[in-house]
Structure formats: C-alpha cells, structure tokens
Design a protein around this motif. Structure first.
Motif, PDB file in Angstrom:
ATOM      1  N   TYR A 161       0.791  -1.228   0.000  1.00 31.15           N
ATOM      2  CA  TYR A 161       0.000   0.000   0.000  1.00 31.15           C
ATOM      3  C   TYR A 161       0.821   1.275   0.000  1.00 31.15           C
ATOM      4  N   HIS A 162       2.036   1.248   0.523  1.00 33.19           N
ATOM      5  CA  HIS A 162       2.836   2.469   0.510  1.00 33.19           C
ATOM      6  C   HIS A 162       3.577   2.634  -0.812  1.00 33.19           C
ATOM      7  N   GLU A 163       3.984   1.524  -1.397  1.00 33.51           N
ATOM      8  CA  GLU A 163       4.680   1.599  -2.681  1.00 33.51           C
ATOM      9  C   GLU A 163       3.727   1.386  -3.850  1.00 33.51           C
ATOM     10  N   HIS A 164       2.422   1.216  -3.541  1.00 40.29           N
ATOM     11  CA  HIS A 164       1.367   1.149  -4.557  1.00 40.29           C
ATOM     12  C   HIS A 164       1.681   0.110  -5.636  1.00 40.29           C
ATOM     13  N   GLN A 165       1.828  -1.133  -5.177  1.00 42.44           N
ATOM     14  CA  GLN A 165       2.170  -2.234  -6.080  1.00 42.44           C
ATOM     15  C   GLN A 165       1.469  -3.516  -5.639  1.00 42.44           C
ATOM     16  N   TYR A 166       1.194  -4.371  -6.607  1.00 43.40           N
ATOM     17  CA  TYR A 166       0.851  -5.758  -6.322  1.00 43.40           C
ATOM     18  C   TYR A 166       2.162  -6.535  -6.231  1.00 43.40           C
ATOM     19  N   ALA A 167       2.201  -7.503  -5.333  1.00 39.96           N
ATOM     20  CA  ALA A 167       3.398  -8.331  -5.184  1.00 39.96           C
ATOM     21  C   ALA A 167       3.011  -9.794  -5.352  1.00 39.96           C
ATOM     22  N   ALA A 168       3.748 -10.506  -6.210  1.00 38.56           N
ATOM     23  CA  ALA A 168       3.519 -11.932  -6.448  1.00 38.56           C
ATOM     24  C   ALA A 168       4.810 -12.670  -6.121  1.00 38.56           C
ATOM     25  N   PHE A 169       4.827 -13.417  -5.012  1.00 39.67           N
ATOM     26  CA  PHE A 169       5.991 -14.181  -4.591  1.00 39.67           C
ATOM     27  C   PHE A 169       5.900 -15.587  -5.190  1.00 39.67           C
ATOM     28  N   LEU A 170       6.909 -15.999  -5.916  1.00 42.45           N
ATOM     29  CA  LEU A 170       6.930 -17.321  -6.533  1.00 42.45           C
ATOM     30  C   LEU A 170       7.459 -18.350  -5.534  1.00 42.45           C
ATOM     31  N   VAL A 171       6.736 -19.450  -5.401  1.00 43.12           N
ATOM     32  CA  VAL A 171       7.133 -20.542  -4.509  1.00 43.12           C
ATOM     33  C   VAL A 171       7.351 -21.784  -5.361  1.00 43.12           C
ATOM     34  N   THR A 172       8.541 -22.371  -5.277  1.00 43.96           N
ATOM     35  CA  THR A 172       8.906 -23.543  -6.071  1.00 43.96           C
ATOM     36  C   THR A 172       9.453 -24.633  -5.143  1.00 43.96           C
ATOM     37  N   LEU A 182       6.554  -7.452  -9.239  1.00 43.06           N
ATOM     38  CA  LEU A 182       5.809  -6.265  -8.827  1.00 43.06           C
ATOM     39  C   LEU A 182       5.068  -5.664 -10.005  1.00 43.06           C
ATOM     40  N   SER A 183       3.826  -5.259  -9.754  1.00 45.02           N
ATOM     41  CA  SER A 183       3.002  -4.625 -10.785  1.00 45.02           C
ATOM     42  C   SER A 183       2.391  -3.359 -10.201  1.00 45.02           C
ATOM     43  N   PRO A 184       2.253  -2.305 -10.996  1.00 46.31           N
ATOM     44  CA  PRO A 184       1.684  -1.053 -10.484  1.00 46.31           C
ATOM     45  C   PRO A 184       0.253  -1.247  -9.988  1.00 46.31           C
ATOM     46  N   ALA A 185      -0.080  -0.569  -8.900  1.00 49.65           N
ATOM     47  CA  ALA A 185      -1.426  -0.595  -8.346  1.00 49.65           C
ATOM     48  C   ALA A 185      -1.869   0.836  -8.059  1.00 49.65           C
ATOM     49  N   PRO A 186      -3.138   1.143  -8.212  1.00 44.80           N
ATOM     50  CA  PRO A 186      -3.616   2.492  -7.923  1.00 44.80           C
ATOM     51  C   PRO A 186      -3.365   2.891  -6.474  1.00 44.80           C
ATOM     52  N   ASN A 187      -3.130   4.165  -6.265  1.00 42.71           N
ATOM     53  CA  ASN A 187      -2.919   4.715  -4.937  1.00 42.71           C
ATOM     54  C   ASN A 187      -4.215   4.641  -4.131  1.00 42.71           C
ATOM     55  N   ALA A 229      -0.962 -15.964 -14.907  1.00 45.14           N
ATOM     56  CA  ALA A 229      -0.497 -17.046 -14.040  1.00 45.14           C
ATOM     57  C   ALA A 229       0.881 -17.566 -14.432  1.00 45.14           C
ATOM     58  N   GLU A 230       1.391 -17.153 -15.595  1.00 48.34           N
ATOM     59  CA  GLU A 230       2.728 -17.574 -16.015  1.00 48.34           C
ATOM     60  C   GLU A 230       3.797 -16.620 -15.499  1.00 48.34           C
ATOM     61  N   THR A 231       3.493 -15.324 -15.529  1.00 48.67           N
ATOM     62  CA  THR A 231       4.495 -14.317 -15.146  1.00 48.67           C
ATOM     63  C   THR A 231       4.249 -13.719 -13.764  1.00 48.67           C
ATOM     64  N   GLY A 232       3.048 -13.868 -13.220  1.00 45.08           N
ATOM     65  CA  GLY A 232       2.696 -13.252 -11.950  1.00 45.08           C
ATOM     66  C   GLY A 232       2.319 -11.795 -12.059  1.00 45.08           C
ATOM     67  N   GLU A 233       2.245 -11.271 -13.265  1.00 45.49           N
ATOM     68  CA  GLU A 233       1.941  -9.852 -13.455  1.00 45.49           C
ATOM     69  C   GLU A 233       0.441  -9.578 -13.296  1.00 45.49           C
ATOM     70  N   VAL A 234       0.152  -8.400 -12.763  1.00 45.77           N
ATOM     71  CA  VAL A 234      -1.214  -7.934 -12.560  1.00 45.77           C
ATOM     72  C   VAL A 234      -1.400  -6.643 -13.347  1.00 45.77           C
ATOM     73  N   HIS A 235      -2.535  -6.531 -14.029  1.00 47.56           N
ATOM     74  CA  HIS A 235      -2.820  -5.341 -14.833  1.00 47.56           C
ATOM     75  C   HIS A 235      -4.162  -4.760 -14.406  1.00 47.56           C
TER      76      HIS A 235
END
Length: 454
Positions: A161-172, A182-187, A229-235
C-alpha cells in the motif's frame, strides 16, 4: 479417493465454528478451538483424502488434535486481518508445508512465512522454520495464492500500500523467492487505515479482484484486474462501488465476493445501512474488461447472509454473517448458492439454509488457494496431445457425462467415463462441461475453458 480439492474439506473459523465436507455435505464440527477474533481470517489444510493436517489464525498454529504447535506464532505484535493467513504445500514435497501471513494494516512490519514439517512430533507436525518477506513490509492483510501456469509452482499474492504495487511471490520446490514480481497498483491513500478486505483470483486464473470493507464512503469498493499465471503480473482494469451502480446511489458497504467454479459469474455482497441484511449480486464475468457492461450486468439474487462468501469443495457457495455488526441477523445461520454456474435467480440463493448448533459466527472466512477449489482438472497442452480429465467430485457420482465442446470430433465429443480422455480436433479454446449425478439425486453441472495450443 485422493483428490486435491479435498485439501479444503475441513473449515475452522471464529468463534468455535467448524464444518466437515468429507461426506459431500457440510457437517458441523463442535471441537474448533479458535475463539473470538475481532478481525481475522483463518486457514486450514487437509491431505488429499480430506484428513485435517493443521490450521491457523495467523497468530497460532494448531495440529489436527487441536493442540497448538510450539513456536507457531505470527511474529512480534502480529494482528489478524480479514484475510491474513494461508496454508500451502511446498511444491515437490509430501511432508513440508508453508503458512504465509500478512498483518493487519501496519507500517514497517514484514510478511512472515512458517515452515511446517508433518514428519515431526510423531506425524502431528511441528514448526521447522520461520522467515520474513521484507518486500511485503507495506502489505495489508489481503493475501491469496494460485498455482503457476505450470501447475507445480505457485504465486502468493498481496498488495503493497505504501509503494502502490501488487506483489507476487513465486514458490517452487527450491523454496520461496523473496523478490516478488511487482506490478503497479492504484494509490489507495484516501482509505486511511481502512485497508482491509479480500483478494481472490478467478478460477480460470485470468483475473484478480480485490474488495475493501471499510466504513467510509472512500474506503469501500471493488477493484478489477487481469492476472497472468505464467508471469505473476497484474494489470489494473477498473474500480467501482456498489452505491454507484444501484438506483438512487444508496450508501453500500462492500463485504466479500467469490466466483462460480466456471468463472462465468462473480458474486458480491454489500450492506445497505438503512437495512439489516446483506444484499447479494451476481455479475457477468464475460464483461469484466468493459467496466460499463460489467457494472450493468449486476443482478440482485437475494438478501440475507453475505458478510463472507466462500466456494466449497461440494461446488456450492456458502455465505455467512457477522452478528457483532448487525445483531438482527441470525448469527448462526448460513446461506447457500446451490447452483452458482447458473444465471440470475436460477443460481438458487437460499438464505437461512441451515444453522450451527454451537459457537458464534464472528468473521467466518477460511482462506484457500484458488486451485484447491476446482471441480475438475486436466492435463494436456497441444492439439497433438491426448488430454486427460480428472474429476474432483465426491461422494462418488452415480453418473457422469463429459462434453468436450468439440463437435468436429463427432461421437468422441462426449464420454461417460469418469477419468475421460479426449483428442481435440484443432487448437483453440474449448468449453468442457460435465453433468454429474450423485447418490441421493443431486445434479451438478459445471464447466471450464480449456486452451489447446496449436
């Protein structure tokens, strides 16, 4: 039979409420040790036969005998949120599991994950490690997980919320990658400290939706995003409030949501301040990328329970209410959407479908990875492959019929073999549907879109 969706067969939540889906219908459990959380979700996980392994409220971890595990806390000054914990198996391991936590909205406190070794303590499990995810220092409690496109690894998703991003941690199988995609998220600074709600990925794994349940007009609403679901990116796609799409713009608080197993519909609940019940709406997901059409697709399907909404391993959606907010709502009653795959009132939302005999419903949200709630799965990639279909229905159906949505395959377009196979006539996207009949006469019809590469 072992099935991945049986990992969700036991639900424990506050206050002292439990449900067991192993028989195919929810049966109340009277032994839940979780006591009244003011705000806070829980997470449970079973083995693939539906046997409980352990569960957590983010702050404590209990084994299957309801005994707390040593060193199983959520970290210093942990405070539960509305979706602050999730349990997952470590990829490639039969004995190691992770519990991820994201605290209530706090500043400069990292996310944690705990490792559970089920070989420890004579098979009851023990905490074998705990580590931080410093990149999630500004994450609020919205926390979910979905498997990677490769169906082996998975993404743990939250919002910074402070850096205004979605975060997707990959677990293998190698562990947790502490450097998220990290993907941009609205403030959302205008929400102040009301950054609580829920985040879920649709069951086709194409969309990420987040809701906020704050009490102010600026701190409630729904955000729609695309997910890869392949890259973890959010738009980011769009944002709306229930009050904006209801005639005369009454003040609605948004509560919770979930999707039909086929991802054709989203169910969203809200509370009208002048009323004493939740209003539940259905949205048509085919329009999600057109904000105007999506909002116009809203159909009110009923009133009653709806403070939390959760798809269950029987393919139905269950709705609960929090009595502390509105005492007029029976705090032990449960609503059910019996046919979430059907449009409008045909989905058959039934308020007060049954009630608990023990405990007191507080915040009954049990957090699961998206993929554990599939109705069936499949293996296959290209048109040259023979696709195999794995049904996740229980109790064992008396009859099952597949339709592969591939009329060019002629008589091979349908099959009554439970673990069916199919060779698609060409590449493309096919809607594979299945008709299921259970002992006792219940009928379920569901589908998934299957992408066949050329």
């Amino acid at each position: 039979n072992a099935q991945p969706n049986k990992r969700t067969n036991i639900w424990y939540f506050s206050d002292s409420i439990g449900l067991d889906f192993n028989s195919g219908v929810p049966v109340e459990i009277n032994s839940c040790p979780i006591r009244g959380l003011g705000w806070g979700s829980t997470a449970t996980i079973c083995d693939t036969n539906g046997n409980l392994l352990f569960f957590s409220d983010g702050d404590s971890i209990w084994n299957r005998n309801n005994i707390t595990m040593a060193n199983g806390n959520g970290g210093d000054d942990f405070e539960q949120g509305s979706q602050s914990v999730i349990c997952l198996p470590k990829p490639g391991s039969d004995s190691l599991f992770y519990i991820f936590t994201a605290r209530w909205y706090e500043v400069f406190n990292p996310m944690f994950y705990t490792t559970i070794n089920m070989n420890g303590n004579n098979g009851l499990g023990e905490v074998s490690g705990r580590d931080t995810l410093d990149a999630g220092w500004d994450a609020s409690d919205q926390l979910t997980a979905v498997y990677h496109k490769n169906k082996e690894d998975y993404w743990v998703l939250t919002r910074k919320y402070h850096e205004h991003q979605y975060a997707a941690f990959l677990v293998t199988s190698q562990g947790v990658n502490k450097d998220p995609v990290l993907s941009p998220a609205p403030n959302k600074d205008n929400m102040g400290d009301n950054k609580f709600g829920h985040m879920k990925v649709s069951y086709d794994k194409k969309y990420l939706v987040t809701d906020w349940s704050g009490t102010g007009s600026s701190s409630t609403g729904v955000e729609l995003c695309k997910f890869n679901a392949e890259t973890g990116e959010v738009h980011y796609l769009s944002f709306f409030r229930l009050r904006d799409i209801i005639p005369n713009n009454p003040y609605y608080m948004t509560y919770n949501f979930d999707f039909s197993p086929c991802s054709k519909y989203m169910y969203l609940s809200g509370h009208l301040h002048s009323d004493s019940s939740c209003h539940v709406y259905q949205f048509d997901m085919q329009h999600i990328e057109d904000s105007v059409l999506f909002e116009q697709s809203a159909v009110k399907i009923g009133e009653g329970q709806g403070r939390n909404i959760q798809l269950a391993p029987d393919g139905k959606i269950y709705l609960f209410y929090r009595s502390q907010v509105l005492p007029k709502i029976p705090n032990r009653y449960v609503g059910v959407i019996h046919h979430p795959e059907k449009y409008g009132l045909d989905c058959n939302y039934q308020p007060n479908a049954f009630q608990f005999n023990h405990g007191n419903v507080a915040l009954p949200f049990v957090n699961f990875a998206t993929d554990f709630l599939f109705r069936f799965d499949f293996d296959g990639i290209c048109e040259s492959d023979t696709f195999t279909f794995d049904p996740w229905f229980f109790p064992e159906p008396t009859y099952i019929e597949w339709n592969f949505g591939d009329p060019l395959s002629g008589a091979n377009n349908t099959s009554t073999i439970p673990h069916a196979t199919h060779s698609f006539s060409d590449g493309g996207i096919y809607e594979v549907s299945v008709h299921v009949e259970y002992p006792g006469g219940r009928i379920e019809e569901t589908s998934r879109k299957v992408e066949v590469e050329y």
